[in-house]
Motif scaffolding. Structure first.
Motif, PDB file in Angstrom:
ATOM      1  N   ILE A  72       0.813  -1.220   0.000  1.00  0.00           N
ATOM      2  CA  ILE A  72       0.000   0.000   0.000  1.00  0.00           C
ATOM      3  C   ILE A  72       0.845   1.269   0.000  1.00  0.00           C
ATOM      4  N   VAL A  73       2.090   1.189   0.438  1.00  0.00           N
ATOM      5  CA  VAL A  73       2.948   2.370   0.545  1.00  0.00           C
ATOM      6  C   VAL A  73       3.499   2.802  -0.815  1.00  0.00           C
ATOM      7  N   TYR A  74       3.532   1.894  -1.784  1.00  0.00           N
ATOM      8  CA  TYR A  74       4.097   2.217  -3.099  1.00  0.00           C
ATOM      9  C   TYR A  74       3.244   3.262  -3.825  1.00  0.00           C
ATOM     10  N   ARG A  75       3.910   4.210  -4.486  1.00  0.00           N
ATOM     11  CA  ARG A  75       3.208   5.238  -5.264  1.00  0.00           C
ATOM     12  C   ARG A  75       3.876   5.369  -6.625  1.00  0.00           C
ATOM     13  N   LYS A  76       3.215   4.899  -7.645  1.00  0.00           N
ATOM     14  CA  LYS A  76       3.737   4.976  -8.997  1.00  0.00           C
ATOM     15  C   LYS A  76       3.886   6.441  -9.414  1.00  0.00           C
ATOM     16  N   GLY A  77       5.023   6.778 -10.003  1.00  0.00           N
ATOM     17  CA  GLY A  77       5.238   8.149 -10.458  1.00  0.00           C
ATOM     18  C   GLY A  77       6.029   8.998  -9.496  1.00  0.00           C
ATOM     19  N   ASP A  78       6.244   8.518  -8.272  1.00  0.00           N
ATOM     20  CA  ASP A  78       7.056   9.230  -7.284  1.00  0.00           C
ATOM     21  C   ASP A  78       8.514   8.805  -7.499  1.00  0.00           C
ATOM     22  N   ALA A  79       9.298   9.660  -8.172  1.00  0.00           N
ATOM     23  CA  ALA A  79      10.665   9.301  -8.570  1.00  0.00           C
ATOM     24  C   ALA A  79      11.562   8.969  -7.386  1.00  0.00           C
ATOM     25  N   LEU A  80      11.475   9.768  -6.327  1.00  0.00           N
ATOM     26  CA  LEU A  80      12.317   9.540  -5.157  1.00  0.00           C
ATOM     27  C   LEU A  80      11.971   8.212  -4.495  1.00  0.00           C
ATOM     28  N   LEU A  81      10.689   7.965  -4.348  1.00  0.00           N
ATOM     29  CA  LEU A  81      10.249   6.711  -3.735  1.00  0.00           C
ATOM     30  C   LEU A  81      10.602   5.519  -4.635  1.00  0.00           C
ATOM     31  N   GLN A  82      10.523   5.730  -5.946  1.00  0.00           N
ATOM     32  CA  GLN A  82      10.840   4.658  -6.879  1.00  0.00           C
ATOM     33  C   GLN A  82      12.285   4.195  -6.710  1.00  0.00           C
ATOM     34  N   GLU A  83      13.189   5.144  -6.507  1.00  0.00           N
ATOM     35  CA  GLU A  83      14.602   4.800  -6.293  1.00  0.00           C
ATOM     36  C   GLU A  83      14.763   3.922  -5.056  1.00  0.00           C
ATOM     37  N   LYS A  84      14.019   4.255  -4.008  1.00  0.00           N
ATOM     38  CA  LYS A  84      14.101   3.481  -2.770  1.00  0.00           C
ATOM     39  C   LYS A  84      13.587   2.055  -2.993  1.00  0.00           C
ATOM     40  N   PHE A  85      12.491   1.934  -3.736  1.00  0.00           N
ATOM     41  CA  PHE A  85      11.939   0.612  -4.007  1.00  0.00           C
ATOM     42  C   PHE A  85      12.883  -0.192  -4.894  1.00  0.00           C
ATOM     43  N   ASP A  86      13.498   0.470  -5.860  1.00  0.00           N
ATOM     44  CA  ASP A  86      14.444  -0.223  -6.736  1.00  0.00           C
ATOM     45  C   ASP A  86      15.602  -0.815  -5.929  1.00  0.00           C
ATOM     46  N   ARG A  87      16.101  -0.035  -4.960  1.00  0.00           N
ATOM     47  CA  ARG A  87      17.208  -0.521  -4.127  1.00  0.00           C
ATOM     48  C   ARG A  87      16.764  -1.696  -3.267  1.00  0.00           C
ATOM     49  N   LEU A  88      15.575  -1.581  -2.697  1.00  0.00           N
ATOM     50  CA  LEU A  88      15.062  -2.659  -1.849  1.00  0.00           C
ATOM     51  C   LEU A  88      14.895  -3.956  -2.625  1.00  0.00           C
ATOM     52  N   LEU A  89      14.331  -3.871  -3.814  1.00  0.00           N
ATOM     53  CA  LEU A  89      14.012  -5.084  -4.563  1.00  0.00           C
ATOM     54  C   LEU A  89      15.247  -5.807  -5.087  1.00  0.00           C
ATOM     55  N   THR A  90      16.392  -5.119  -5.148  1.00  0.00           N
ATOM     56  CA  THR A  90      17.625  -5.806  -5.554  1.00  0.00           C
ATOM     57  C   THR A  90      18.120  -6.750  -4.461  1.00  0.00           C
ATOM     58  N   VAL A  91      17.634  -6.574  -3.223  1.00  0.00           N
ATOM     59  CA  VAL A  91      18.058  -7.438  -2.114  1.00  0.00           C
ATOM     60  C   VAL A  91      16.876  -8.214  -1.522  1.00  0.00           C
ATOM     61  N   THR A  92      15.803  -8.313  -2.304  1.00  0.00           N
ATOM     62  CA  THR A  92      14.610  -9.046  -1.861  1.00  0.00           C
ATOM     63  C   THR A  92      14.416 -10.279  -2.731  1.00  0.00           C
ATOM     64  N   ASP A  93      14.450 -11.459  -2.122  1.00  0.00           N
ATOM     65  CA  ASP A  93      14.329 -12.706  -2.874  1.00  0.00           C
ATOM     66  C   ASP A  93      12.895 -13.113  -3.142  1.00  0.00           C
ATOM     67  N   LEU A  94      11.986 -12.712  -2.262  1.00  0.00           N
ATOM     68  CA  LEU A  94      10.593 -13.131  -2.384  1.00  0.00           C
ATOM     69  C   LEU A  94       9.694 -12.099  -1.726  1.00  0.00           C
TER      70      LEU A  94
END
Length: 243
Positions: free
Chosen positions: A105-127
């Protein structure tokens, strides 16, 4: 880095594959009518814990987690995404499987700053175990106080990043047990190329004592629990719509 944590479970067997070290994050923006952890809603009510402390606790029994790993759940872990990313990064460096249990629910499409944070998280998330509360947006808002658009946007992000996803769905009598809703979920899951597993969770009333202890009224009152037979039927309907 320190984050607000509610509690830990050393030998979790229902929060991802294998035996897992489960970290319950404090804080959640949603107010689901069937929430069984109302004591995790307010972030400031948690204990401040450093990521190194968590890794040290996990390392003590690392041999038990060889086929499992670490799971971040809540509450909503994504409210503390920087802390979560640091925790998962340290776990990955030690060869530990990382799993995120979230509503997205915290994800917001189009928020560039937040997108960078999610991109970093997902590189270290296996599932990711993604909890889809309700397929209908209006009903989702009644159930959780939030739209489900961010949830579906997050699901597509996971697909884009090729992060494996398990879907969790709580079946509540009179709310999420209708055939139309269950079939809609099945048709949706069929479109996700990264979907691996479905968990149908039957509604239960074990949280009632928590609400009483907190001096809160239980939102669903005397709503009956879902039986195992009803849960099995719900799963069969979802899976039938996936064919």
């Amino acid at each position: 880095m320190k984050g607000y944590i509610h509690s830990f479970e050393s030998f979790g067997t229902v929060d991802g594959p294998g035996v897992r070290y489960v970290v319950f994050f404090q804080g959640c923006p949603m107010r689901c009518l069937y929430c069984h952890n109302p004591d995790t809603w307010k972030k400031e009510n948690g204990q401040l814990v450093d990521t190194d402390e968590i890794i040290e606790k996990l390392e003590r029994n690392k041999s038990f987690y060889r086929t499992g790993g670490i799971t971040a759940t809540g509450g909503e872990p994504l409210l503390q995404i920087e802390f979560l990313t640091e925790l998962f990064s340290k776990a990955k460096k030690k060869g530990i499987h990382t799993c995120l249990d979230t509503s997205g629910i915290v994800y917001r499409k189009g928020d560039a700053l937040l997108q960078e944070k999610f991109d970093r998280l997902l590189t270290v998330t296996d599932l990711v175990m993604l909890d889809i509360k309700h397929m209908d947006n209006e009903e989702h808002q009644k159930l959780t106080t939030h739209s489900n658009q961010n949830v579906f946007d997050f699901a597509r992000l996971l697909e884009e990043k090729k992060v494996p996803v398990w879907i969790r769905h709580v079946v509540v009598p009179g709310i999420t047990d209708q055939r139309e809703e269950l079939e809609a979920l099945g048709r949706y899951l069929k479109t996700l190329t990264n979907f691996e597993h479905l968990e149908v969770l039957p509604y239960h009333t074990m949280a009632k004592p928590k609400y009483e202890a907190l001096g809160m009224e239980y939102p669903l009152g005397d709503m009956p629990q879902l039986t195992k037979e009803e849960a099995k039927r719900a799963q069969e309907i979802i899976e039938g719509a996936m064919k």
